[in-house]
Motif scaffolding. Structure first.
Motif, PDB file in Angstrom:
ATOM      1  N   GLY A  35       0.819  -1.214   0.000  1.00 32.41           N
ATOM      2  CA  GLY A  35       0.000   0.000   0.000  1.00 32.41           C
ATOM      3  C   GLY A  35       0.846   1.254   0.000  1.00 32.41           C
ATOM      4  N   CYS A  36       1.913   1.265   0.787  1.00 32.84           N
ATOM      5  CA  CYS A  36       2.806   2.429   0.813  1.00 32.84           C
ATOM      6  C   CYS A  36       3.454   2.662  -0.548  1.00 32.84           C
ATOM      7  CB  CYS A  36       3.876   2.237   1.886  1.00 32.84           C
ATOM      8  SG  CYS A  36       3.257   2.292   3.585  1.00 32.84           S
ATOM      9  N   LEU A  37       3.813   1.580  -1.231  1.00 32.05           N
ATOM     10  CA  LEU A  37       4.410   1.712  -2.561  1.00 32.05           C
ATOM     11  C   LEU A  37       3.421   2.315  -3.552  1.00 32.05           C
ATOM     12  CD1 LEU A  37       6.369  -1.674  -2.802  1.00 32.05           C
ATOM     13  CD2 LEU A  37       7.320   0.622  -2.463  1.00 32.05           C
ATOM     14  N   SER A  38       2.161   1.884  -3.481  1.00 27.92           N
ATOM     15  CA  SER A  38       1.149   2.448  -4.379  1.00 27.92           C
ATOM     16  C   SER A  38       0.903   3.922  -4.073  1.00 27.92           C
ATOM     17  CB  SER A  38      -0.159   1.658  -4.254  1.00 27.92           C
ATOM     18  OG  SER A  38      -0.059   0.398  -4.869  1.00 27.92           O
ATOM     19  N   PHE A  39       0.872   4.280  -2.791  1.00 24.80           N
ATOM     20  CA  PHE A  39       0.704   5.688  -2.429  1.00 24.80           C
ATOM     21  C   PHE A  39       1.890   6.507  -2.932  1.00 24.80           C
ATOM     22  CE2 PHE A  39      -1.980   4.197   1.340  1.00 24.80           C
ATOM     23  CZ  PHE A  39      -3.168   4.463   0.664  1.00 24.80           C
ATOM     24  N   PHE A  40       3.080   5.952  -2.835  1.00 28.82           N
ATOM     25  CA  PHE A  40       4.271   6.659  -3.320  1.00 28.82           C
ATOM     26  C   PHE A  40       4.187   6.869  -4.827  1.00 28.82           C
ATOM     27  CE2 PHE A  40       8.732   6.502  -4.863  1.00 28.82           C
ATOM     28  CZ  PHE A  40       9.177   7.683  -4.274  1.00 28.82           C
ATOM     29  N   LEU A  75      -4.074   4.583  -8.445  1.00 29.82           N
ATOM     30  CA  LEU A  75      -2.999   4.081  -7.583  1.00 29.82           C
ATOM     31  C   LEU A  75      -3.325   4.307  -6.106  1.00 29.82           C
ATOM     32  CD1 LEU A  75       0.081   5.306  -9.652  1.00 29.82           C
ATOM     33  CD2 LEU A  75      -0.663   2.938  -9.336  1.00 29.82           C
ATOM     34  N   PHE A  76      -3.977   5.435  -5.817  1.00 31.10           N
ATOM     35  CA  PHE A  76      -4.367   5.715  -4.434  1.00 31.10           C
ATOM     36  C   PHE A  76      -5.390   4.696  -3.945  1.00 31.10           C
ATOM     37  CE2 PHE A  76      -7.040   7.853  -1.262  1.00 31.10           C
ATOM     38  CZ  PHE A  76      -6.082   8.260  -0.349  1.00 31.10           C
ATOM     39  N   VAL A  77      -6.359   4.365  -4.800  1.00 30.67           N
ATOM     40  CA  VAL A  77      -7.357   3.354  -4.442  1.00 30.67           C
ATOM     41  C   VAL A  77      -6.687   1.996  -4.243  1.00 30.67           C
ATOM     42  CG1 VAL A  77      -9.382   2.085  -5.268  1.00 30.67           C
ATOM     43  CG2 VAL A  77      -9.265   4.566  -5.541  1.00 30.67           C
ATOM     44  N   TRP A  78      -5.724   1.673  -5.091  1.00 25.37           N
ATOM     45  CA  TRP A  78      -4.994   0.409  -4.930  1.00 25.37           C
ATOM     46  C   TRP A  78      -4.273   0.374  -3.581  1.00 25.37           C
ATOM     47  CZ3 TRP A  78      -2.336  -0.702 -10.320  1.00 25.37           C
ATOM     48  CH2 TRP A  78      -3.344  -0.926 -11.271  1.00 25.37           C
ATOM     49  N   GLY A  79      -3.720   1.508  -3.169  1.00 22.88           N
ATOM     50  CA  GLY A  79      -3.088   1.573  -1.854  1.00 22.88           C
ATOM     51  C   GLY A  79      -4.087   1.355  -0.735  1.00 22.88           C
ATOM     52  N   LEU A  80      -5.285   1.936  -0.886  1.00 19.80           N
ATOM     53  CA  LEU A  80      -6.336   1.731   0.116  1.00 19.80           C
ATOM     54  C   LEU A  80      -6.733   0.261   0.214  1.00 19.80           C
ATOM     55  CD1 LEU A  80      -8.803   4.749  -0.296  1.00 19.80           C
ATOM     56  CD2 LEU A  80      -7.208   4.300   1.582  1.00 19.80           C
ATOM     57  N   TYR A  81      -6.809  -0.410  -0.937  1.00 19.50           N
ATOM     58  CA  TYR A  81      -7.170  -1.832  -0.914  1.00 19.50           C
ATOM     59  C   TYR A  81      -6.096  -2.648  -0.203  1.00 19.50           C
ATOM     60  CZ  TYR A  81     -11.537  -2.199  -3.456  1.00 19.50           C
ATOM     61  OH  TYR A  81     -12.863  -2.136  -3.789  1.00 19.50           O
ATOM     62  N   ALA A  82      -4.836  -2.286  -0.394  1.00 25.93           N
ATOM     63  CA  ALA A  82      -3.768  -2.990   0.317  1.00 25.93           C
ATOM     64  C   ALA A  82      -3.881  -2.764   1.817  1.00 25.93           C
ATOM     65  CB  ALA A  82      -2.404  -2.527  -0.201  1.00 25.93           C
ATOM     66  N   PHE A  83      -4.138  -1.528   2.224  1.00 26.77           N
ATOM     67  CA  PHE A  83      -4.299  -1.220   3.647  1.00 26.77           C
ATOM     68  C   PHE A  83      -5.536  -1.906   4.218  1.00 26.77           C
ATOM     69  CE2 PHE A  83      -1.694   2.866   4.548  1.00 26.77           C
ATOM     70  CZ  PHE A  83      -0.548   2.213   4.115  1.00 26.77           C
ATOM     71  N   SER A  84      -6.585  -2.008   3.405  1.00 30.87           N
ATOM     72  CA  SER A  84      -7.788  -2.703   3.856  1.00 30.87           C
ATOM     73  C   SER A  84      -7.503  -4.179   4.083  1.00 30.87           C
ATOM     74  CB  SER A  84      -8.913  -2.532   2.832  1.00 30.87           C
ATOM     75  OG  SER A  84     -10.091  -3.198   3.246  1.00 30.87           O
ATOM     76  N   GLY A  85      -6.762  -4.793   3.160  1.00 35.35           N
ATOM     77  CA  GLY A  85      -6.388  -6.184   3.332  1.00 35.35           C
ATOM     78  C   GLY A  85      -5.490  -6.404   4.531  1.00 35.35           C
ATOM     79  N   ALA A  86      -4.706  -5.383   4.886  1.00 31.07           N
ATOM     80  CA  ALA A  86      -3.828  -5.478   6.052  1.00 31.07           C
ATOM     81  C   ALA A  86      -4.564  -5.175   7.344  1.00 31.07           C
ATOM     82  CB  ALA A  86      -2.646  -4.522   5.890  1.00 31.07           C
ATOM     83  N   GLY A  87      -5.820  -4.746   7.243  1.00 31.73           N
ATOM     84  CA  GLY A  87      -6.607  -4.462   8.436  1.00 31.73           C
ATOM     85  C   GLY A  87      -6.380  -3.080   9.015  1.00 31.73           C
ATOM     86  N   VAL A 136      -7.496  -0.176   7.578  1.00 35.13           N
ATOM     87  CA  VAL A 136      -8.696   0.628   7.333  1.00 35.13           C
ATOM     88  C   VAL A 136      -9.881  -0.325   7.206  1.00 35.13           C
ATOM     89  CG1 VAL A 136      -7.383   2.468   6.194  1.00 35.13           C
ATOM     90  CG2 VAL A 136      -8.338   0.616   4.823  1.00 35.13           C
ATOM     91  N   PHE A 137     -11.063   0.250   7.037  1.00 35.04           N
ATOM     92  CA  PHE A 137     -12.282  -0.542   6.928  1.00 35.04           C
ATOM     93  C   PHE A 137     -12.228  -1.467   5.719  1.00 35.04           C
ATOM     94  CE2 PHE A 137     -12.759   3.502   4.786  1.00 35.04           C
ATOM     95  CZ  PHE A 137     -13.273   3.150   3.546  1.00 35.04           C
ATOM     96  N   LYS A 138     -13.000  -2.533   5.775  1.00 35.11           N
ATOM     97  CA  LYS A 138     -12.988  -3.520   4.692  1.00 35.11           C
ATOM     98  C   LYS A 138     -13.691  -2.964   3.462  1.00 35.11           C
ATOM     99  CE  LYS A 138     -14.057  -8.330   3.599  1.00 35.11           C
ATOM    100  NZ  LYS A 138     -14.636  -9.603   4.088  1.00 35.11           N
ATOM    101  N   LEU A 139     -12.988  -2.952   2.349  1.00 39.23           N
ATOM    102  CA  LEU A 139     -13.532  -2.449   1.088  1.00 39.23           C
ATOM    103  C   LEU A 139     -14.250  -3.568   0.342  1.00 39.23           C
ATOM    104  CD1 LEU A 139     -10.502  -0.263  -0.031  1.00 39.23           C
ATOM    105  CD2 LEU A 139     -12.704   0.548   0.822  1.00 39.23           C
ATOM    106  N   PRO A 140     -15.196  -3.224  -0.527  1.00 40.36           N
ATOM    107  CA  PRO A 140     -15.951  -4.259  -1.253  1.00 40.36           C
ATOM    108  C   PRO A 140     -15.052  -5.044  -2.213  1.00 40.36           C
ATOM    109  CG  PRO A 140     -16.477  -2.064  -2.099  1.00 40.36           C
ATOM    110  CD  PRO A 140     -15.690  -1.864  -0.847  1.00 40.36           C
ATOM    111  N   LEU A 141     -15.380  -6.325  -2.390  1.00 41.52           N
ATOM    112  CA  LEU A 141     -14.646  -7.221  -3.292  1.00 41.52           C
ATOM    113  C   LEU A 141     -13.148  -7.162  -3.001  1.00 41.52           C
ATOM    114  CD1 LEU A 141     -16.533  -6.397  -6.619  1.00 41.52           C
ATOM    115  CD2 LEU A 141     -16.902  -8.356  -5.114  1.00 41.52           C
ATOM    116  N   SER A 147     -10.305  -7.764  -5.807  1.00 40.94           N
ATOM    117  CA  SER A 147      -9.610  -6.551  -6.236  1.00 40.94           C
ATOM    118  C   SER A 147      -8.106  -6.672  -6.042  1.00 40.94           C
ATOM    119  CB  SER A 147     -10.145  -5.341  -5.459  1.00 40.94           C
ATOM    120  OG  SER A 147     -11.518  -5.149  -5.709  1.00 40.94           O
ATOM    121  N   LEU A 148      -7.701  -7.251  -4.929  1.00 38.13           N
ATOM    122  CA  LEU A 148      -6.266  -7.415  -4.689  1.00 38.13           C
ATOM    123  C   LEU A 148      -5.636  -8.357  -5.709  1.00 38.13           C
ATOM    124  CD1 LEU A 148      -6.148  -7.590  -0.787  1.00 38.13           C
ATOM    125  CD2 LEU A 148      -5.242  -5.779  -2.252  1.00 38.13           C
TER     126      LEU A 148
END
Length: 212
Positions: free
Chosen positions: A79-84, A131-143, A145-150, A154-155
């Motif tokens: 997630g940090c890499l995608s945010f970067f 890319l920002f959304v992809w970072g959010l999905y990574a953080f969601s999978g890591a627990g 942030v809140f769980k994102l749909p699918l 998506s990951l």
């Protein structure tokens, strides 16, 4: 000897079985007399004489999963890499034509940016948002942030995009003479594609842990 069985009739039930060796209690006129020494002996027997203390806790699947869950550091890094990467795309908007050229957007995009065309800005904002959304999905999978749909689907797709881009970028300069590909140097393709492969590997390994 005191024996107590305590159970709670809920889905996440806990069964507690306690065997405690009680100290001998003095009696006066057939009435028990509790002294500080008696209480101290009881505490000592409960806390330190572990052969007489048997605790058996049977947690539900949800509780066990909660205790066994560990932070998914691989997805946090992904997630940090995608945010970067998203921030680098935003920097291109402010950096101007030279930044577009350096990061491989192509000469045409650089010329449009130099001419003040809004297309490079809009396209770069869209890519940065993705890319920002992809970072959010990574953080969601890591627990984090809140769980994102699918989430898992998506990951998997994000992992595939990064890996396909990385592998294709390593091969295309050597298997095609397309001017669109060769407007960037081979060094650019090798470096950028290797970076994408690293991103993809982190997403792959982190996503794999979600199925354990």
């Amino acid at each position: 000897m005191l024996h107590e069985d305590i159970s709670f009739g809920t889905e996440e039930s806990v069964s507690l079985s306690i065997n405690i060796a009680l100290p001998e209690v003095r009696t006066v006129d057939s009435q028990p007399v509790i002294t500080y020494a008696t209480v101290a002996e009881l505490c000592f027997s409960t806390c330190f004489n572990y052969p007489y203390l048997n605790l058996n806790c049977l947690a539900s699947r949800h509780m066990q999963k909660g205790f066994q869950m560990q932070r998914n550091n691989l997805l946090i890094i992904a997630g940090c890499l995608s945010f970067f990467a998203a921030l680098l795309h935003l920097a291109c908007i402010f950096g101007g034509p030279d930044w577009y050229r350096f990061f491989g957007a192509g000469e045409r995009m650089a010329q449009m940016a130099a001419a003040g065309d809004t297309y490079p800005t809009i396209a770069t904002l869209v890519i940065a948002s993705i890319l920002f959304v992809w970072g959010l999905y990574a953080f969601s999978g890591a627990g984090l942030v809140f769980k994102l749909p699918l989430l898992k689907t998506s990951l998997v797709l994000i992992t595939a995009v990064y890996l396909i881009r990385g592998i294709a970028g390593l091969l295309l300069p050597f298997v095609t003479s397309d001017p669109v590909v060769h407007q960037n140097s081979i060094a650019f393709w090798l470096v950028s594609s290797s970076v994408c492969c690293v991103y993809g590997v982190y997403y792959l390994l982190g996503t794999k842990r979600l199925w354990r």
